[in-house]
Scaffold this motif. Structure first.
Motif, PDB file in Angstrom:
ATOM      1  N   GLU A 177      34.057  41.356  54.709  1.00 45.47           N
ATOM      2  CA  GLU A 177      32.833  41.542  53.916  1.00 45.47           C
ATOM      3  C   GLU A 177      33.151  41.569  52.423  1.00 45.47           C
ATOM      4  OE1 GLU A 177      29.724  45.171  53.276  1.00 45.47           O
ATOM      5  OE2 GLU A 177      30.293  44.738  55.355  1.00 45.47           O
ATOM      6  N   PHE A 178      34.235  42.242  52.057  1.00 50.94           N
ATOM      7  CA  PHE A 178      34.661  42.247  50.647  1.00 50.94           C
ATOM      8  C   PHE A 178      34.887  40.825  50.153  1.00 50.94           C
ATOM      9  CE2 PHE A 178      36.823  46.691  50.944  1.00 50.94           C
ATOM     10  CZ  PHE A 178      35.591  47.290  50.765  1.00 50.94           C
ATOM     11  N   VAL A 179      35.661  40.061  50.924  1.00 45.64           N
ATOM     12  CA  VAL A 179      35.991  38.687  50.529  1.00 45.64           C
ATOM     13  C   VAL A 179      34.724  37.842  50.437  1.00 45.64           C
ATOM     14  CG1 VAL A 179      37.236  36.595  51.193  1.00 45.64           C
ATOM     15  CG2 VAL A 179      38.333  38.826  51.458  1.00 45.64           C
ATOM     16  N   ASP A 180      33.823  38.001  51.419  1.00 42.39           N
ATOM     17  CA  ASP A 180      32.561  37.244  51.415  1.00 42.39           C
ATOM     18  C   ASP A 180      31.706  37.579  50.196  1.00 42.39           C
ATOM     19  OD1 ASP A 180      33.312  36.062  53.778  1.00 42.39           O
ATOM     20  OD2 ASP A 180      32.032  37.306  55.046  1.00 42.39           O
ATOM     21  N   ASP A 181      31.838  38.823  49.698  1.00 40.54           N
ATOM     22  CA  ASP A 181      31.078  39.248  48.520  1.00 40.54           C
ATOM     23  C   ASP A 181      31.779  38.904  47.213  1.00 40.54           C
ATOM     24  OD1 ASP A 181      29.047  40.233  50.086  1.00 40.54           O
ATOM     25  OD2 ASP A 181      29.707  42.324  49.991  1.00 40.54           O
ATOM     26  N   GLY A 182      32.893  38.178  47.309  1.00 42.37           N
ATOM     27  CA  GLY A 182      33.601  37.752  46.102  1.00 42.37           C
ATOM     28  C   GLY A 182      34.619  38.754  45.585  1.00 42.37           C
ATOM     29  N   ILE A 183      34.923  39.791  46.373  1.00 44.86           N
ATOM     30  CA  ILE A 183      35.931  40.790  45.975  1.00 44.86           C
ATOM     31  C   ILE A 183      37.259  40.373  46.605  1.00 44.86           C
ATOM     32  CG2 ILE A 183      36.622  43.214  46.057  1.00 44.86           C
ATOM     33  CD1 ILE A 183      33.595  43.842  46.556  1.00 44.86           C
ATOM     34  N   PRO A 184      38.236  39.969  45.814  1.00 36.71           N
ATOM     35  CA  PRO A 184      39.504  39.526  46.406  1.00 36.71           C
ATOM     36  C   PRO A 184      40.262  40.676  47.063  1.00 36.71           C
ATOM     37  CG  PRO A 184      39.672  39.571  44.008  1.00 36.71           C
ATOM     38  CD  PRO A 184      38.238  39.878  44.344  1.00 36.71           C
ATOM     39  N   VAL A 185      40.901  40.389  48.181  1.00 31.02           N
ATOM     40  CA  VAL A 185      41.690  41.374  48.912  1.00 31.02           C
ATOM     41  C   VAL A 185      43.136  40.877  48.965  1.00 31.02           C
ATOM     42  CG1 VAL A 185      42.095  42.471  51.152  1.00 31.02           C
ATOM     43  CG2 VAL A 185      39.756  42.173  50.310  1.00 31.02           C
ATOM     44  N   TYR A 186      44.046  41.702  48.455  1.00 35.38           N
ATOM     45  CA  TYR A 186      45.470  41.389  48.472  1.00 35.38           C
ATOM     46  C   TYR A 186      46.173  42.408  49.353  1.00 35.38           C
ATOM     47  CZ  TYR A 186      44.074  38.799  44.315  1.00 35.38           C
ATOM     48  OH  TYR A 186      43.438  37.961  43.439  1.00 35.38           O
ATOM     49  N   MET A 187      47.005  41.944  50.266  1.00 31.23           N
ATOM     50  CA  MET A 187      47.685  42.838  51.194  1.00 31.23           C
ATOM     51  C   MET A 187      49.190  42.608  51.126  1.00 31.23           C
ATOM     52  SD  MET A 187      45.155  42.460  54.482  1.00 31.23           S
ATOM     53  CE  MET A 187      45.892  43.797  55.407  1.00 31.23           C
ATOM     54  N   PHE A 188      49.940  43.710  51.084  1.00 28.96           N
ATOM     55  CA  PHE A 188      51.397  43.657  51.147  1.00 28.96           C
ATOM     56  C   PHE A 188      51.823  44.111  52.536  1.00 28.96           C
ATOM     57  CE2 PHE A 188      50.572  43.694  46.705  1.00 28.96           C
ATOM     58  CZ  PHE A 188      51.638  43.055  46.099  1.00 28.96           C
ATOM     59  N   GLY A 191      40.407  35.914  54.920  1.00 27.77           N
ATOM     60  CA  GLY A 191      40.452  35.307  53.597  1.00 27.77           C
ATOM     61  C   GLY A 191      41.266  36.120  52.610  1.00 27.77           C
ATOM     62  N   ALA A 192      42.066  37.073  53.133  1.00 24.00           N
ATOM     63  CA  ALA A 192      42.904  37.909  52.267  1.00 24.00           C
ATOM     64  C   ALA A 192      44.128  37.118  51.805  1.00 24.00           C
ATOM     65  CB  ALA A 192      43.353  39.158  53.024  1.00 24.00           C
ATOM     66  N   VAL A 193      44.676  37.521  50.681  1.00 28.39           N
ATOM     67  CA  VAL A 193      45.929  36.964  50.197  1.00 28.39           C
ATOM     68  C   VAL A 193      47.044  37.900  50.649  1.00 28.39           C
ATOM     69  CG1 VAL A 193      47.264  36.324  48.145  1.00 28.39           C
ATOM     70  CG2 VAL A 193      44.784  35.941  48.194  1.00 28.39           C
ATOM     71  N   ILE A 194      48.036  37.366  51.345  1.00 30.41           N
ATOM     72  CA  ILE A 194      49.087  38.184  51.928  1.00 30.41           C
ATOM     73  C   ILE A 194      50.395  37.996  51.160  1.00 30.41           C
ATOM     74  CG2 ILE A 194      50.389  38.687  54.035  1.00 30.41           C
ATOM     75  CD1 ILE A 194      47.366  39.209  54.252  1.00 30.41           C
ATOM     76  N   TYR A 195      51.020  39.119  50.826  1.00 29.73           N
ATOM     77  CA  TYR A 195      52.344  39.100  50.211  1.00 29.73           C
ATOM     78  C   TYR A 195      53.332  39.716  51.191  1.00 29.73           C
ATOM     79  CZ  TYR A 195      50.011  38.151  45.763  1.00 29.73           C
ATOM     80  OH  TYR A 195      49.265  37.594  44.772  1.00 29.73           O
ATOM     81  N   THR A 196      54.380  38.969  51.515  1.00 25.82           N
ATOM     82  CA  THR A 196      55.406  39.477  52.418  1.00 25.82           C
ATOM     83  C   THR A 196      56.618  39.973  51.644  1.00 25.82           C
ATOM     84  OG1 THR A 196      56.321  37.253  52.670  1.00 25.82           O
ATOM     85  CG2 THR A 196      54.700  37.963  54.311  1.00 25.82           C
TER      86      THR A 196
END
Length: 199
Positions: free
Chosen positions: A17-28, A45-50
């Protein structure tokens, strides 16, 4: 690839829902997220950092990472980290039915969490013994432009200044501390979430 852990659908839905509302989500990804792969990228649609990243925000340089494996001298931890990240081991584990592997994974995770909570390992050990603090100090010797180091992993809340103009922040967690960091463009602060605090 084909199995979503039971009980987290609403959380995953909120991220989407955050991503759909234009709020970027970044996950480590951390030490419990080794086999997440691209699920959150494709479904949410999250951006993942490994791995760790260096990023500039409002003219300030940040080093951000989950923190597992950084400066940790434990040989057993390093062995387990390599084992779980091994592609061959991952392929073998996928051959076992999720009805067996998921309960095993949950049990192991719960065991590790119970073992750590309330023990000195989950309390601040002091500047000389905290391996993330030692890592930041050592890293800053060759990367003087980085002012802020932000980590998770240790489940403690720490905001520590060192070398006059640098800070390390360990974020705590969402299990017992309900804590997070906030950057407003000029100031970095460590906060606790209080339910219904806006009412």
């Amino acid at each position: 690839k084909d199995v979503v852990p039971k009980g987290y659908v609403r959380f995953i839905g909120k991220l989407a829902e955050f991503v759909d509302d234009g709020i970027p989500v970044y996950m480590f990804t951390g030490n419990h997220d080794t086999w997440m792969f691209d699920y959150f990228e494709k479904e949410v649609g999250a951006v993942i950092y490994t791995d760790s990243i260096e990023i500039e925000l409002d003219g300030k340089k940040f080093y951000i990472a989950h923190g597992d494996g950084l400066g940790d001298p434990s040989k057993s931890f390093r062995f387990m980290r390599k084992f779980f990240r091994n592609k061959f081991c991952q392929q073998l584990y996928k051959l076992i039915h999720p009805g067996l592997t998921m309960p095993f994974g949950y049990a192991w995770s719960r065991h590790n969490r119970k073992k750590k909570l309330g023990t000195p390992g989950e309390q601040y050990l002091g500047e000389e013994k905290e391996f993330l603090v030692q890592f930041a100090k050592k890293y800053s010797q060759s990367h003087d432009d980085i002012e802020y180091y932000i980590f998770g992993h240790r489940h403690i809340m720490l905001d520590l200044k060192f070398c006059d103009n640098k800070r390390i922040m360990i974020l705590g967690d969402w299990i017992t501390n309900f804590s997070y960091a906030s950057w407003n463009g000029t100031e970095l602060s460590l906060k606790k979430y209080i339910e219904d605090s806006c009412k």
